[in-house]
Motif scaffolding. Structure first.
Motif, short mmCIF file in Angstrom:
data_model
loop_
_atom_site.label_atom_id
_atom_site.label_comp_id
_atom_site.label_asym_id
_atom_site.label_seq_id
_atom_site.Cartn_x
_atom_site.Cartn_y
_atom_site.Cartn_z
N TRP A 1 122.18 13.27 171.06
CA TRP A 1 121.41 13.22 169.81
C TRP A 1 120.89 14.58 169.38
O TRP A 1 120.58 14.78 168.21
CB TRP A 1 120.27 12.22 169.92
CG TRP A 1 120.79 10.83 170.07
CD1 TRP A 1 120.86 10.09 171.21
CD2 TRP A 1 121.37 10.02 169.04
NE1 TRP A 1 121.43 8.88 170.96
CE2 TRP A 1 121.76 8.80 169.64
CE3 TRP A 1 121.59 10.19 167.67
CZ2 TRP A 1 122.36 7.77 168.92
CZ3 TRP A 1 122.18 9.16 166.95
CH2 TRP A 1 122.56 7.98 167.58
N VAL A 2 120.72 15.50 170.32
CA VAL A 2 120.22 16.83 169.94
C VAL A 2 121.38 17.82 169.84
O VAL A 2 121.49 18.55 168.87
CB VAL A 2 119.17 17.33 170.95
CG1 VAL A 2 118.65 18.69 170.54
CG2 VAL A 2 118.02 16.33 171.04
N ASN B 1 114.50 10.27 165.99
CA ASN B 1 115.23 9.83 167.17
C ASN B 1 114.31 9.47 168.33
O ASN B 1 114.59 8.54 169.08
CB ASN B 1 116.20 10.93 167.61
CG ASN B 1 117.47 10.92 166.78
OD1 ASN B 1 117.84 9.88 166.23
ND2 ASN B 1 118.11 12.06 166.65
N LEU C 1 121.24 11.19 176.66
CA LEU C 1 120.50 11.00 175.40
C LEU C 1 120.37 12.29 174.59
O LEU C 1 120.78 12.37 173.43
CB LEU C 1 119.12 10.43 175.71
CG LEU C 1 118.34 9.99 174.49
CD1 LEU C 1 118.49 8.48 174.32
CD2 LEU C 1 116.88 10.33 174.61
N ALA C 2 119.79 13.31 175.23
CA ALA C 2 119.56 14.55 174.47
C ALA C 2 120.87 15.27 174.11
O ALA C 2 121.02 15.70 172.97
CB ALA C 2 118.63 15.47 175.25
N ARG D 1 115.19 23.05 172.67
CA ARG D 1 116.58 22.84 173.08
C ARG D 1 116.96 23.73 174.25
O ARG D 1 117.76 23.36 175.09
CB ARG D 1 117.49 23.18 171.90
CG ARG D 1 118.05 21.96 171.22
CD ARG D 1 118.80 22.39 169.99
NE ARG D 1 118.15 21.80 168.83
CZ ARG D 1 118.54 22.00 167.59
NH1 ARG D 1 119.54 22.81 167.33
NH2 ARG D 1 117.92 21.40 166.61
N LYS E 1 124.50 16.90 169.65
CA LYS E 1 125.59 16.23 168.91
C LYS E 1 126.90 16.24 169.70
O LYS E 1 127.98 16.40 169.14
CB LYS E 1 125.84 16.90 167.54
CG LYS E 1 124.58 17.17 166.76
CD LYS E 1 124.02 15.88 166.17
CE LYS E 1 122.72 16.14 165.41
NZ LYS E 1 121.84 15.00 165.38
N MET F 1 112.74 17.63 175.25
CA MET F 1 114.19 17.80 175.18
C MET F 1 114.66 18.03 173.74
O MET F 1 115.85 18.08 173.49
CB MET F 1 114.93 16.66 175.85
CG MET F 1 114.55 15.28 175.39
SD MET F 1 115.52 13.98 176.21
CE MET F 1 115.23 14.32 177.90
N GLY F 2 113.72 18.19 172.84
CA GLY F 2 114.07 18.60 171.49
C GLY F 2 114.45 17.47 170.55
O GLY F 2 115.00 17.71 169.48
N LEU F 3 114.18 16.22 170.92
CA LEU F 3 114.46 15.11 170.01
C LEU F 3 113.52 15.21 168.81
O LEU F 3 112.34 15.52 168.97
CB LEU F 3 114.21 13.77 170.72
CG LEU F 3 115.26 13.28 171.71
CD1 LEU F 3 114.77 12.00 172.36
CD2 LEU F 3 116.58 13.02 171.02
#
Lengths: 255, 385
Positions: free
Chosen positions: A117-118, B293, A113-114, A90, A120, B287-289
């Motif tokens: 979803w990462v 996901n 996207l990130a 992250r 939030k 990117m840490g998904l």
């Protein structure tokens, strides 16, 4: 830059590699690599192909697994723990040689996207953030297009913006200009220089020695999996200590 | 183009443009060679290019024309359209007997479903086809489609089974014809598709146990014929179940069919997964998904659109393979048609029946094929350079 380098010693350590070793089967790709990167420091890693420089930075966000030694990123020790790995990823952005944008998503969707979803983040906030970074890499007008419709240089700038949208503490660049047509190298390097001037902690694997000279606090030369030499750029280019470094520099700076 | 083209009026437009371009006229546009001849020129060049080509073309025209003429006479011009029994048809042996289809279509379409209640499967089929059509729209690919299918599926179930709201109960052994084919195909494939995705992902898993289970399942199921699987589901399975436990025969066939289709679809999907460059996984990881996901947002959308052609190929194949349930005595469309042919009062009209059945299957399969082509174009529109 020399002045900045002196001030760095006061900064906290962001990345620490301690006796890192890695093998691909029987092949020893990384041999006792030690490296310390402080907050705001820019490190350029160079070396002949196959010297392990890409493997090195890919170990930092665990795209590759090292087999011996310790890697600490922002105080977190990299282990097999998936949670740890996700925490580190992250905070560590990465830019690849082949851009690796998601071809089925628009540019703006690639960027949001990130964060969505990462991190939030609500979609609206993520889109604002994405547009801000697209403006910084100077292609906000491409937001609704798909990666395949952009030039290589534009795609790489999108890739940089995509990594920045996660607001990383550290950016890793894996030969970001090697897959570009010559006339597009500058637009990408310009963005990277700006990023460096803003104080981002960066590790760049690159053959762009001009970039190394003007931006790096430290240049690392790797050969056969070892860190052969590490020095500030003035020192590195003017008085390389090792024979291997001299040979490499003579080849790469010859033309 | 003769070499004596010296006078200007004899120049073709192309030649003229070439000369103008050579003379440095920036407006002159030289078209690519061979373009723009119209259909007449195309026919002359491709069908009557040489004496041999001309002979082959003429022979084929005659043969095809003769076949087409005979078929047209049998199917339309000389066909029997009226009447209520076989007598008129027998008096006219050279024409098709559409009277038979007119008399029997309800039996072929609905099998042994109670005659007075056949409006129920009719409505069920209309709802199903409408839901299938609505699902074709990509804007429906979210919770809306799921909600629609849950509500619509429940209504369809109530219609077919009955037993509530004053509808008489009809057990599955009385069901027949097209509704059975649709129920089998839609439910089995709808169940098989997600299962196939899980199997395909599992087969590429790093976890040895999951990988072994998926490989084992796929290879085992793929290694046996569908018919033997159906027979196992209908004959062998009840032997292993404790007495008193009785799973409906149609449901057993449905599950057997679903597992079989899942194994095949899994391998198709795995092909798509393997075509995704490693860089896509790495970018998503970097990117840490998390795995879920990454798979859902990055990998599957790309992998599935790559395999649309083989995926639809498999779907079409399995839609037609639902007819194999005749072997365990389930009354699907083909079985119903077959039984209609065997009616002693109407012996000898198999051609008409099978033509009717073929046309029915064709409508569904061709729709699937056309839709997949549309979908491919639509999904790839964005990715063209």
């Amino acid at each position: 830059m020399a002045q900045a380098a002196r001030n760095l010693d006061a900064e906290p350590v962001e990345i620490e590699l301690h006796n890192v070793n890695k093998w691909y089967g029987q092949f020893h790709v990384l041999r006792d690599v030690n490296l310390t990167v402080r907050k705001g420091e820019k490190v350029v890693v160079c070396g002949p192909s196959g010297s392990g420089k890409s493997t090195l930075i890919r170990c930092i966000n665990r795209l590759e697994e090292h087999q011996a030694g310790d890697i600490l990123v922002d105080g977190t020790l990299l282990t097999n723990d998936v949670k740890n790995i996700e925490i580190i990823r992250r905070d560590v952005g990465m830019v690849f040689q082949q851009f690796n944008l998601f071809p089925h998503l628009t540019i703006i969707d690639n960027l949001t996207l990130a964060p969505i979803w990462v991190r939030k983040m609500p979609r609206k906030d993520a889109e604002e953030l994405a547009m801000m970074y697209l403006e910084r890499v100077r292609i906000p007008e491409q937001a609704q297009k798909f990666p395949g419709q952009l030039s290589g240089g534009q795609q790489q700038r999108v890739a940089i913006a995509r990594a920045l949208c996660m607001r990383p503490k550290i950016m890793l660049f894996d030969e970001p200009t090697s897959a570009l047509d010559p006339e597009m190298v500058k637009e990408v390097l310009d963005v990277m220089v700006e990023l460096a001037n803003e104080g981002m902690t960066m590790i760049c694997v690159t053959h762009e020695m001009g970039f190394a000279r003007s931006v790096a606090d430290n240049v690392v030369f790797m050969d056969r999996g070892e860190v052969v030499e590490m020095a500030a750029p003035e020192e590195f280019f003017a008085h390389p200590k090792s024979e291997r470094t001299r040979l490499f520099l003579s080849q790469i700076l010859a033309h | 183009m003769s070499t004596t083209d010296t006078t200007i009026p004899n120049l073709t437009p192309r030649k003229k443009a070439e000369l103008l371009a050579a003379a440095g006229d920036p407006e002159a546009v030289v078209a690519p060679p061979g373009g723009g001849g119209g259909p007449v020129l195309w026919v002359r060049q491709n069908l009557f290019g040489s004496i041999r080509d001309s002979i082959i073309t003429l022979v084929l025209i005659v043969v095809l024309g003769w076949l087409g003429y005979n078929f047209l006479h049998w199917a339309l011009l000389d066909a029997t359209w009226s009447g209520t029994d076989a007598a008129a048809c027998r008096a006219n042996p050279d024409g098709a007997c559409w009277t038979f289809i007119g008399e029997k279509y309800r039996f072929i379409l609905f099998g042994t479903y109670p005659y007075g209640e056949q409006w129920r499967p009719t409505i069920m089929m209309i709802i199903t086809v409408m839901m299938l059509a609505a699902s074709c729209d990509r804007r429906m690919w979210n919770w809306r489609a799921l909600a629609m299918w849950i509500v619509g599926g429940t209504i369809c179930g109530i219609l077919l089974f009955g037993g509530v709201f004053g509808l008489s109960y009809v057990e599955t052994s009385s069901w027949g014809g097209l509704p059975v084919t649709l129920v089998l195909a839609v439910l089995a494939l709808a169940g098989a598709f997600p299962l196939a995705i899980l199997l395909a992902l599992g087969r590429r898993s790093n976890l040895p146990l999951i990988k072994a289970l998926c490989v084992g399942f796929i290879e085992l199921i793929r290694g046996v014929p569908l018919i033997s699987l159906l027979i196992m589901a209908s004959v062998m399975l009840p032997l292993f179940l404790p007495t008193g436990v009785n799973i409906d025969k149609l449901l057993r066939a449905l599950i057997g069919f679903m597992l079989f289709a899942a194994a095949y679809l899994a391998e198709v999907i795995r092909g798509g997964l393997q075509a995704i460059p490693k860089g896509q996984y790495e970018a998503a990881d970097a990117m840490g998904l998390n795995y879920f996901n990454k798979t859902r947002l990055i990998i599957l959308p790309q992998a599935l659109r790559l395999v649309i052609p083989p995926l639809v190929n498999t779907f079409i194949g399995f839609f037609k393979d639902t007819s194999l349930v005749y072997i365990i005595g389930i009354f699907d469309l083909l079985t119903a048609g077959d039984s209609a042919v065997k009616d002693p009062a109407w012996r000898g009209f198999a051609n008409e029946t099978y033509l009717f059945l073929a046309a029915t299957y064709f409508v569904f399969c061709f729709s699937m094929s056309r839709y997949s082509q549309y979908l491919e174009r639509d999904l790839n529109k964005s990715q063209r350079r």
